[in-house]
Motif scaffolding. Structure first.
Motif, mmCIF file in Angstrom:
data_model
loop_
_atom_site.group_PDB
_atom_site.id
_atom_site.type_symbol
_atom_site.label_atom_id
_atom_site.label_comp_id
_atom_site.label_asym_id
_atom_site.label_seq_id
_atom_site.Cartn_x
_atom_site.Cartn_y
_atom_site.Cartn_z
ATOM 1 N N ALA A 85 -43.458 -44.110 -8.500
ATOM 2 C CA ALA A 85 -44.818 -43.613 -8.302
ATOM 3 C C ALA A 85 -45.337 -42.948 -9.570
ATOM 4 O O ALA A 85 -46.484 -43.166 -9.987
ATOM 5 C CB ALA A 85 -44.845 -42.632 -7.131
ATOM 6 N N ASP A 86 -44.495 -42.130 -10.201
ATOM 7 C CA ASP A 86 -44.917 -41.440 -11.419
ATOM 8 C C ASP A 86 -45.171 -42.433 -12.551
ATOM 9 O O ASP A 86 -46.147 -42.301 -13.297
ATOM 10 C CB ASP A 86 -43.842 -40.431 -11.834
ATOM 11 N N PHE A 87 -44.318 -43.435 -12.676
ATOM 12 C CA PHE A 87 -44.476 -44.415 -13.745
ATOM 13 C C PHE A 87 -45.759 -45.232 -13.552
ATOM 14 O O PHE A 87 -46.493 -45.499 -14.515
ATOM 15 C CB PHE A 87 -43.258 -45.340 -13.799
ATOM 16 N N LEU A 88 -46.041 -45.629 -12.326
ATOM 17 C CA LEU A 88 -47.266 -46.373 -12.062
ATOM 18 C C LEU A 88 -48.509 -45.552 -12.392
ATOM 19 O O LEU A 88 -49.457 -46.045 -13.016
ATOM 20 C CB LEU A 88 -47.309 -46.804 -10.588
ATOM 21 N N ARG A 89 -48.489 -44.284 -11.980
ATOM 22 C CA ARG A 89 -49.650 -43.432 -12.231
ATOM 23 C C ARG A 89 -49.852 -43.211 -13.723
ATOM 24 O O ARG A 89 -50.981 -43.315 -14.230
ATOM 25 C CB ARG A 89 -49.469 -42.085 -11.517
ATOM 26 N N ARG A 90 -48.776 -42.902 -14.444
ATOM 27 C CA ARG A 90 -48.888 -42.665 -15.887
ATOM 28 C C ARG A 90 -49.348 -43.930 -16.613
ATOM 29 O O ARG A 90 -50.159 -43.860 -17.552
ATOM 30 C CB ARG A 90 -47.541 -42.233 -16.453
ATOM 31 N N SER A 91 -48.823 -45.091 -16.203
ATOM 32 C CA SER A 91 -49.223 -46.349 -16.850
ATOM 33 C C SER A 91 -50.694 -46.650 -16.589
ATOM 34 O O SER A 91 -51.412 -47.131 -17.475
ATOM 35 C CB SER A 91 -48.349 -47.498 -16.332
ATOM 36 N N ARG A 92 -51.164 -46.376 -15.371
ATOM 37 C CA ARG A 92 -52.567 -46.608 -15.024
ATOM 38 C C ARG A 92 -53.485 -45.693 -15.826
ATOM 39 O O ARG A 92 -54.540 -46.112 -16.323
ATOM 40 C CB ARG A 92 -52.772 -46.369 -13.518
ATOM 41 N N GLU A 93 -53.068 -44.430 -15.986
ATOM 42 C CA GLU A 93 -53.916 -43.469 -16.672
ATOM 43 C C GLU A 93 -54.023 -43.740 -18.173
ATOM 44 O O GLU A 93 -54.971 -43.289 -18.823
ATOM 45 C CB GLU A 93 -53.384 -42.050 -16.446
#
Length: 308
Positions: free
Chosen positions: A10-18
């Motif tokens: 979840a954290d990796f997806l959010r950081r990559s999206r941002e």
């Protein structure tokens, strides 16, 4: 393979999206944004999945995504190969294989091979095609392992050419049959529907009842380390350690054959290096100094203090 790590995923997806701007993926800005990067709905659209499903992944409460979901998601987020592999691992899946080198030797492997003058070394594909070997490996294996394209596959040679097995002690031959079949089985699974592998397996099963029986067992074992004993016509029985270095896609292998310094096997390798596979003998000619196989062998044995 470890299970899914929902929080890290979840954290990796959010950081990559941002980290992405709309312009990075061909979208218009659409006015002022409350948070940096893409919106969740935009990532979901680019990855051809429902916005609700993607939102649950970012909130660490979604089910384990399949590899069919991860591939378009990695493309939507513009992930590098290393980031894509990280995504697969966090989701509990084995990353896809890297780009294969094929028959073109990877520069790093060739660089190492050129500098290994005291150690027999070979570069093979994962299905057993011998692409290159240094002089000491040629002296060790002789013409039994050529690099000519038509007969360079060591698995094919093992199961179809009796002369290939004569170099190995009889008590070791069943072991090597199983090793070759199990290693080829693992390579076939990695490559998937590769016609080259399918054709090789089909031909082997047609011409070798032994290979066909081993293939039916479905034994799998990637060859990485081990021991190799060979009956060499010039130095006798030699016992070596085998070490395998893999290319990133695991489709090319650098095989090293080593002996403990000071051991009889180490001295045998030194002798083989002097003999050089006796290839230079024919170049010198029988009427010139050092021009006979027997003379060269005798000089080398004397130089090594009687080893052989």
């Amino acid at each position: 393979m470890a299970g899914m790590d929902r929080r890290e995923l979840a954290d990796f997806l959010r950081r990559s999206r941002e980290r992405l701007k709309p312009s990075d993926v061909g979208l218009t800005d659409g006015g002022r944004r409350r948070t940096p990067g893409l919106r969740r709905e935009e990532v979901a659209m680019l990855a051809a999945m429902s916005a609700d499903y993607y939102m649950r992944l970012e909130q660490a409460r979604g089910p384990q995504p399949s590899t069919q979901v991860l591939a378009p998601l990695a493309r939507a987020l513009r992930l590098s190969e290393d980031e894509r592999d990280h995504l697969y691992l966090l989701a509990g899946h084995r990353p896809p294989a890297g780009r294969q080198a094929g028959d073109r030797i990877r520069p790093g492997l060739l660089f190492l091979l050129d500098r290994l003058v005291d150690t027999p070394a070979q570069i093979l594909t994962d299905i057993g095609d011998l692409l290159e070997q240094n002089n000491l490996a040629e002296a060790l294996f002789g013409g039994v392992c050529p690099t000519r394209q038509e007969d360079r596959n060591i698995v094919w040679r093992w199961f179809t050419d009796p002369a290939h097995r004569e170099e190995y002690p009889p008590e070791d031959r069943d072991h090597w049959s199983r090793v070759h079949a199990a290693d080829l089985r693992a390579a076939a699974a990695r490559r998937g529907d590769d016609p080259v592998v399918s054709d090789l397996v089909r031909r082997l099963r047609q011409v070798s009842a032994e290979f066909d029986e081993l293939w039916r067992r479905h034994e799998v074992g990637v060859r990485r380390t081990g021991r190799l004993r060979l009956k060499h016509p010039s130095v006798g029985l030699i016992d070596l350690e085998c070490e395998q270095l893999l290319s990133p896609a695991e489709d090319q292998h650098l095989m090293l054959y080593t002996a403990q310094p000071g051991s009889r096997n180490f001295e045998q390798l030194r002798l083989l290096r002097v003999l050089g596979g006796e290839r230079f003998v024919s170049a010198a000619g029988p009427d010139q100094p050092g021009g006979s196989v027997a003379a060269v062998h005798g000089q080398a044995v004397a130089w090594l203090g009687g080893t052989g």
